[in-house]
Design a protein around this motif. Structure first.
Motif, short mmCIF file in Angstrom:
data_model
loop_
_atom_site.label_atom_id
_atom_site.label_comp_id
_atom_site.label_asym_id
_atom_site.label_seq_id
_atom_site.Cartn_x
_atom_site.Cartn_y
_atom_site.Cartn_z
N LYS A 180 -8.52 -6.57 -4.97
CA LYS A 180 -9.94 -6.20 -5.05
C LYS A 180 -10.19 -4.77 -4.61
N ILE A 181 -9.31 -4.23 -3.75
CA ILE A 181 -9.56 -2.89 -3.19
C ILE A 181 -8.46 -1.88 -3.49
N ALA A 182 -7.34 -2.35 -4.05
CA ALA A 182 -6.20 -1.45 -4.31
C ALA A 182 -5.66 -1.69 -5.70
N SER A 183 -4.90 -0.73 -6.18
CA SER A 183 -4.15 -0.90 -7.42
C SER A 183 -2.82 -1.54 -7.05
N VAL B 204 4.10 -3.06 -5.47
CA VAL B 204 3.62 -1.97 -4.64
C VAL B 204 2.10 -1.92 -4.75
N ALA B 205 1.44 -1.47 -3.69
CA ALA B 205 -0.02 -1.33 -3.71
C ALA B 205 -0.39 0.10 -3.37
N LEU B 206 -1.41 0.60 -4.03
CA LEU B 206 -1.92 1.93 -3.76
C LEU B 206 -3.42 1.83 -3.52
N PHE B 207 -3.84 2.20 -2.31
CA PHE B 207 -5.25 2.15 -1.93
C PHE B 207 -5.88 3.50 -2.24
N PRO B 208 -7.03 3.52 -2.92
CA PRO B 208 -7.70 4.79 -3.19
C PRO B 208 -8.30 5.37 -1.92
N PRO B 209 -8.65 6.66 -1.94
CA PRO B 209 -9.26 7.27 -0.76
C PRO B 209 -10.48 6.49 -0.30
N GLY B 210 -10.54 6.24 1.01
CA GLY B 210 -11.69 5.57 1.60
C GLY B 210 -11.75 4.07 1.42
N ALA B 211 -10.74 3.47 0.80
CA ALA B 211 -10.76 2.02 0.58
C ALA B 211 -10.64 1.29 1.91
N PRO B 212 -11.29 0.13 2.04
CA PRO B 212 -11.12 -0.67 3.25
C PRO B 212 -9.63 -0.99 3.46
N GLY B 213 -9.16 -0.83 4.67
CA GLY B 213 -7.76 -1.12 4.97
C GLY B 213 -6.81 0.03 4.72
N SER B 214 -7.30 1.11 4.14
CA SER B 214 -6.44 2.27 3.91
C SER B 214 -6.04 2.89 5.24
N GLU B 215 -4.79 3.28 5.35
CA GLU B 215 -4.30 3.96 6.55
C GLU B 215 -4.01 5.43 6.29
N ALA C 291 -6.82 11.27 0.03
CA ALA C 291 -5.43 10.82 -0.10
C ALA C 291 -5.39 9.32 -0.38
N ALA C 292 -4.47 8.92 -1.22
CA ALA C 292 -4.20 7.51 -1.46
C ALA C 292 -3.23 7.00 -0.39
N ASP C 293 -3.24 5.70 -0.19
CA ASP C 293 -2.37 5.07 0.81
C ASP C 293 -1.43 4.11 0.10
N LEU C 294 -0.14 4.39 0.16
CA LEU C 294 0.89 3.55 -0.46
C LEU C 294 1.31 2.48 0.53
N ARG C 295 1.28 1.22 0.10
CA ARG C 295 1.60 0.11 0.99
C ARG C 295 2.35 -0.97 0.23
N GLY C 296 3.07 -1.80 0.97
CA GLY C 296 3.63 -3.02 0.43
C GLY C 296 4.63 -2.86 -0.69
N LEU C 297 5.48 -1.84 -0.61
CA LEU C 297 6.56 -1.73 -1.59
C LEU C 297 7.61 -2.77 -1.23
N ALA C 298 7.90 -3.65 -2.16
CA ALA C 298 8.90 -4.69 -1.92
C ALA C 298 9.55 -5.08 -3.23
N THR C 299 10.84 -5.38 -3.15
CA THR C 299 11.56 -5.88 -4.31
C THR C 299 12.27 -7.17 -3.94
N SER C 300 12.56 -7.94 -4.95
CA SER C 300 13.26 -9.20 -4.73
C SER C 300 14.55 -8.93 -3.96
N VAL C 301 14.80 -9.74 -2.94
CA VAL C 301 15.97 -9.54 -2.08
C VAL C 301 17.26 -9.52 -2.92
N LYS C 302 17.32 -10.34 -3.95
CA LYS C 302 18.54 -10.40 -4.78
C LYS C 302 18.77 -9.11 -5.57
N LEU C 303 17.75 -8.25 -5.64
CA LEU C 303 17.88 -7.00 -6.39
C LEU C 303 17.83 -5.75 -5.51
#
Length: 177
Positions: free
Chosen positions: A60-63, A77-88, A94-106
């Motif tokens: 709802k708040i990030a790409s 991966v998630a990218l929060f736009p400037p000023g989005a709730p939860g952005s750090e 500035a955008a906030d990059l968060r939650g980059l994750a890949t399958s453990v098997k890969l």
């Protein structure tokens, strides 16, 4: 967006509601498994697991992007736009990059590359000046991956939270005025 590498065709697209469950579990598995191996002192609370699994709220708040391989969601991966709730992001516009994750098997197969390409392209399309992100202190491999992409360490954005110290990194997309 699609890319071809040794794994086969990887397709990166926007996350959809039907992806929420698998993306949430992918985040929990990737973060807990990798941090448990590399940083055994890290403990993920039930609350943190709930936050990771709440992909619907994040969308709802990030790409939120997902990577698919042979029709299976294997990264996010998630990218929060400037000023989005939860952005750090600590820098203006500035955008906030968060939650980059890949399958453990890969892990180690280069799957983060197309996800980061997509997030960085999204940030450029928003016209932001920079992308900010945080890496848990001690996660040297993760920090190195970002630095190899052009992110630089910026201690002014560090975050000292009750249970973790996060080191700040930034990729400047535009020169500061």
């Amino acid at each position: 967006m699609s890319t071809q590498d040794a794994m086969g065709p990887v397709v990166v697209r926007d996350a959809r509601p039907e992806d929420d469950g698998v993306v949430g579990e992918l985040l929990v598995e990737a973060f807990i498994t990798q941090y448990a191996k590399k940083l055994p002192e890290v403990v993920y609370t039930d609350e943190r697991k709930r936050e990771l699994r709440d992909v619907a709220a994040r969308r709802k708040i990030a790409s939120v992007k997902v990577a698919e391989l042979a029709g299976e969601v294997v990264g996010t991966v998630a990218l929060f736009p400037p000023g989005a709730p939860g952005s750090e992001a600590w820098l203006p516009n500035a955008a906030d990059l968060r939650g980059l994750a890949t399958s453990v098997k890969l892990h180690g197969k280069g799957l983060s590359r197309p996800l980061l390409d997509a997030a960085e392209d999204q940030a450029r399309s928003w016209g932001v000046d920079a992308i900010c992100l945080h890496v848990r202190r001690g996660a040297e491999g993760v920090a190195r991956m970002y630095m190899n992409r052009g992110y630089v360490r910026e201690p002014s954005g560090d975050m000292s939270l009750p249970s973790v110290f996060l080191e700040a990194y930034v990729m400047r997309l535009k020169s500061p005025a």
